[in-house]
Design an enzyme around this catalytic site. Sequence first.
Site, short mmCIF file in Angstrom:
data_model
loop_
_atom_site.label_atom_id
_atom_site.label_comp_id
_atom_site.label_asym_id
_atom_site.label_seq_id
_atom_site.Cartn_x
_atom_site.Cartn_y
_atom_site.Cartn_z
N ARG A 207 -107.52 -39.44 97.03
CA ARG A 207 -106.74 -38.54 96.17
C ARG A 207 -107.38 -38.41 94.79
NH1 ARG A 207 -101.50 -41.74 98.37
NH2 ARG A 207 -101.22 -40.51 100.28
N PHE B 93 -104.49 -32.26 102.82
CA PHE B 93 -105.40 -33.40 102.81
C PHE B 93 -104.83 -34.60 102.06
CE2 PHE B 93 -109.86 -31.18 102.97
CZ PHE B 93 -109.88 -31.32 104.34
N GLU B 94 -105.25 -35.81 102.47
CA GLU B 94 -104.98 -37.05 101.72
C GLU B 94 -103.49 -37.28 101.45
OE1 GLU B 94 -107.60 -38.49 101.75
OE2 GLU B 94 -109.30 -37.26 101.17
N GLY B 95 -102.66 -36.90 102.41
CA GLY B 95 -101.22 -36.97 102.22
C GLY B 95 -100.74 -35.68 101.60
N LEU C 222 -106.77 -43.76 100.97
CA LEU C 222 -106.18 -42.50 100.53
C LEU C 222 -106.03 -42.45 99.01
CD1 LEU C 222 -103.47 -41.91 103.28
CD2 LEU C 222 -105.64 -40.71 103.00
#
Length: 595
Positions: A265, A402-404, A261
């Site tokens: 990010r 997305f991505e956290g 992640l």
Amino acid sequence: MTISTTTVARGGAWLIEDTEPASVFTPEKLTDEHRLMAQMTDEFIDNEVLAQLEELEKKNWTLARELVKRCGELGLLGVNVSEQYGGVNLDKVSSLIVSERIARSASFAATFGGCANLCILPIFLFGTEQQKQKYLPKLVTGEIVGAYALSESGSGSDALGAKARATKQPDGSWVLNGEKMWITNGGFADVIVVFAKVDGEHFTAFIVEKSFPGVSAGKEEHKMGLHGSSTTPILLQDVKVPADNVLGEIGKGHKVALNTLNFGRFKLGAMCAGGCKAAIGDSAKYAAQRKQFGQPIATFGAIKHKLGEMTARTYAIESLMYRTGGLIDATLAATPHDANDGAAVAKAVEEFVVEASIAKVIGSEVLDYVLDENVQIHGGNGFVKDYTAERFYRDARVNRIFEGTNEINRMLIPGMLIRRAMKGDLPLIAAAKKLQDELLSPSSASTGFGDGGVLEEETKAIAIFKKVALMVLGTAMQTYGAKLTDEQEVLSYIADIVTDAYASESAVLRARDAAARGNRQAALHEDAARVFVNDAAQRMEMAARSALAAMSEGDTLRTLLAALRRLVKVTPVNTVAMRRRLAEATTAKGGYIFS
């Protein structure tokens, strides 16, 4: 507060150190090889992806697979993979370039990212030699397509709360059961990195082939946007997975997930910058040809304000992206390692986890702002599918998830800074205490900035921004101690202050370097940096006041606010004229002026 003048070498160190403009990597320093990579990616997107976008949006997954394979032929899937496994082993700046250009087709960018960023990378970073040899060559050529299965219906942001289970068998193999949700490429992926808990307790990553009995994809999700990418549940029903397919260590799946992640990010920030540039071009061309009251709307001050602000914000996120990419590459260059050593790459990227989260948060939120203004500039035409503004708008909303989620990333930014400070890796605590002593002293000198020389006042402002971040962070640590993690609103204010500080400094350093190098657009670089810093100062003061009010009251609050006022005295600059110049240059070019 005394700030050292050493070159930034550690993630977050920029907050307490000065940085020389010449030491920062900027888009103006791209090599000929970088520019060829950008040109090749642009041509691929224009000629092979956007030309078939309507067919992709009909969910033609055969075409999607063909385009993934074409990416493999061009070397785009293996940018960060060593040649031994079929990759091209380029620097991290190259991966930014590819991500930024791929983003002009958001649906295909999701497909590409699901394979290159979320499947290939974890296998390269954490896989055994046997796993790398087995899966990477086919993945980087696009012969097979990858996916990443972390989220579940009950564990989105709380990934470690996953319910999927892995049970060890007498022969050493594993049986997986569970359901994963919102899996990009789920409808046609061949290899999936799946996370499950061994015996319901030890969070672990596995490499699962779609052909394994018991693996199936659910129905395609009916999404707001990204209609040209596949998103499905992945169902695991007594799936037998070989013992050799554990990715990383048992119980260490969080390292695989979080490092993947982090990289995602970082690259998503670049994709957002690419989306901003595409929308600015869309707006500039439309504003130049759309006439109202007998003249192009690009001549109206209100439209110039929008185009100028879109450009200034994009300049800032682009600057921080390439700065971060340069820092990662410099860290890798300074650390002797084998090109096949994925662990060394993971460690270098992990060092800049704060900066990666900053890139994701500000990138996705600036993109939303730019795309909203793009719709507004198009007026009624922006609300219909005949114009790309509508597609740009709906495709982008998921980037803040997305991505956290951005909320999770806002917790991570100050959280990681505090963790490093407590470990002694980053001397933030001492710097914050010294600053507070200075500010609370009656003789503390006031500092402000106004309309000065060539970014001289903005450079002073950056020092102020960092002091504000340290002041609020130090006050929060003193006020809450170990319970600070429960104060999410305060943490969010701190994250926003830190984010604006990093973005502002990145923009100013880039503009100063452009001036020092005699860049022909140096004056426009200066305008973009000054507009962003001026706006950031106002946001930062409001966030700091709100955070301090949440942490104190009465005489204590009055004392803290007085200290803040002595620290931050902002004299507005004429951003109207600056935005107009940026807008006029953007309209004349018909697109983003710093490309």
